[in-house]
Design an enzyme around this catalytic site. Sequence first.
Site, PDB file in Angstrom:
ATOM      1  N   LYS A  71       0.837  -1.198   0.000  1.00  0.00           N
ATOM      2  CA  LYS A  71       0.000   0.000   0.000  1.00  0.00           C
ATOM      3  C   LYS A  71       0.877   1.255   0.000  1.00  0.00           C
ATOM      4  CE  LYS A  71      -3.887  -2.299   2.191  1.00  0.00           C
ATOM      5  NZ  LYS A  71      -4.629  -2.655   3.411  1.00  0.00           N
ATOM      6  N   GLN A 100      -4.567  -1.022   9.520  1.00  0.00           N
ATOM      7  CA  GLN A 100      -4.553  -2.380   8.967  1.00  0.00           C
ATOM      8  C   GLN A 100      -5.200  -3.365   9.956  1.00  0.00           C
ATOM      9  OE1 GLN A 100      -3.461  -3.245   5.816  1.00  0.00           O
ATOM     10  NE2 GLN A 100      -4.205  -5.306   6.255  1.00  0.00           N
ATOM     11  N   ASP A 155     -11.055   3.257   4.144  1.00  0.00           N
ATOM     12  CA  ASP A 155     -11.493   1.857   4.084  1.00  0.00           C
ATOM     13  C   ASP A 155     -13.021   1.749   4.068  1.00  0.00           C
ATOM     14  OD1 ASP A 155      -9.708  -0.201   3.751  1.00  0.00           O
ATOM     15  OD2 ASP A 155      -9.090  -0.274   5.860  1.00  0.00           O
TER      16      ASP A 155
END
Length: 291
Positions: free
Chosen positions: A53, A97, A120
């Site tokens: 990422k 994460q 997200d």
Amino acid sequence: MTAKVIDGKAFAAGLREQIKLQTAAMIAQGITPGLAVVLVGEDPASQVYVRSKEKQTRETGMNSFAHRLSAEAPQAELLALIEQLNNDPAVNGILVQLPLPAHMDEAAVINAIRPEKDVDGFHILNVGRLATGQKAMVPCTPLGCLMLLRDLLGDLSGKSAVVIGRSNIVGKPMAQLLLRDSATVTIAHSRTRNLPELCRQADIVVAAVGRPNFVQGDWIKPGAAVVDVGINRTDDGLVGDVDFAAASQIAGAITPVPGGVGPMTIACLLASTLTATARANGLPDPEGLTP
Ligand code: NAD
């Protein structure tokens, strides 16, 4: 019949090029999009995802801010970091994460992120906004699946879709996005009866189960579009949730694993970071990057 194999890798590369151009245009206006990625602990798979990422963020010309906390860090430390990132104008997107260590409350952590920076799309407000048809940040993996399906089929209106899996990360938001595009959506899960019959009636099957080769070839309606979200590490290497060899003889189109949905997820994370940056600066949503 042999299915068209959907090249998610190539699609994602095209998407990243588009994002790069749009990022350059923003930088020319004095705005550099920034994504902060927070990793708690040393989970090997998470480390790989996070590095990837960060690398792809830099490659598009955006700022990448990396934050690492030890697996033993108290939740308060993570919440304090999120608060700092919430208030940092250089940070347009915040990604924590998952999974988090067991002593942390995942929902509390996610809901501490400012919804506008929640790239997200897991914050409860973004979930609600998506469900009620309002402007939301949308989870990256389902957004990637939607882009592939729209590219393949065009208008999804009236198509029958079966989404297998009801997780907050994939299944539920996938169903919401398909519904928003006026598909007729069935959400299947571990208690669903007659799953093969349900699938056989579907123009679109999205599998997000986490079980290798779970969806059988004879569950697929001839000509249907099959999107395989599953990533399963087996002795035979990485395989999806769909029996690719069998299903690709019957489907009209199918995503492979690897090289299908996987590469779309990070590309969509970058897309959402750009969207968040545009919104934070009062600019219109970037073209082609939102649902
Ligand atoms: P999850 O474990 O949270 O959810 C799995 C879902 O499958 C559950 O809702 C469950 O009800 C359903 N299920 C389990 N057994 C079933 C059965 N016998 N019949 C029907 N449904 C059943 O998983 P998740 O986070 O949604 O991920 C699913 C898969 O997608 C995993 O393989 C994961 O690695 C993969 N994934 C890939 C990406 C990507 O970028 N490509 C992103 C996220 C997840």
